[in-house]
Design a protein around this motif. Sequence first.
Motif: not given
Length: 264
Positions: A143-150, A205-211, A213-223
Motif C-alpha cells: 500500500t502507499w500514501d499518494d492517490p496519484r502514484a502507481q 515506483y512505476w509512474g503516475n496517473f489521473d483522470s 490516464g497514465y503519465n510519467f510527469d515527475p511532478s504529477a503526484h501529491d507527495r
Amino acid sequence: MLECAPAHAVGDAANAADSGTLARLTGAFNGWRHSGLTNEGEQYVAGYPRPPIDRGAQRFRTLIEGQLKHVDPHARRPPMLVVNGNPTPLYTDEQGFFARPWAFGAGSNSIEIISADGAKRQRMQFYEADRSKPQARLRAIVTWDDPRAQVDLHVITPSGLHAYFGNPTLEDGSGFDVDSVDGAGPGIFSSAAPEHGTWLFFFNYWGNFDSTGYNFDPSAHDRDVITATLTLVFNENTPNERRETRVVPLRKIGDLLLVKSERL
C-alpha cells in the motif's frame, strides 16, 4: 461488487443507519464473499479519482464499497481503512464514495474505518466460511500514501519465478489475488504452499496517473516522498499467524527497491 454471505457481523458498524457511524457500506452487514467476477466485469460504486483499474489475475478479489458521511476537503490526512490489521489511506471522491479491493481469507476477518483526526472509529467483524479457495500461508501486501502514484510489487520466488503486473500468476499456483492501480493500492500476492528458500520483494515506483490516464510527469503526484508499506502475513487467520512490516520512501519515478529478503 460485494455480496452477502452466510456470516454474521458484530461490532459498532452492524447498524448502518446509526447516526454515529462514519460511513455507509454498500450491502448488508452480515459478511461478504467474492462475487465470482474478474477484471473489468465488476460493477463499481465509485473510486478515486476514477473507477478502479485493475491488472493481474484478480482471482479472489472482493470490493469494499461505501460512502463516508462527512468529507473534510481541508484535512491534512485522509481517513484510514484497516483490513485485518493492514492500514491504508482511504481516498474518496468529492461525495465521499470509495471502492477498495481486497482478498479475504477463510475465517475471521475485520474492517475498520478511522476518521482523519483519529477520533472516530467504525468497525465490523465477519466470518468467511468459503473454503473453496486455497488458504494463503504467505501474503505480501503493498500500500502507499499518494492517490496519484502507481507503485508495483515484484516478487521473486526461491526458484527464480517472477510475479508482477505483467506476469500475475506463477506455475506453482501462487500469484496476485489483487493488483489495484487505483490510488493507494493494495497489491496482494498470495501463496498457499510457499517454496522453501529465499523470497525477494521489490517495490517499483512505476509512474503516475489521473483522470486522463497514465503519465510519467515527475511532478504529477501529491507527495514529494511517497511512503510505501510492505506487509508480509504468514498463516493468515490461524493461531500461528504472524506478520512483518517494512516502510520505505519512494522519491522518483523508476525507483526500484529491494524491500525485504525473507527466508522460509
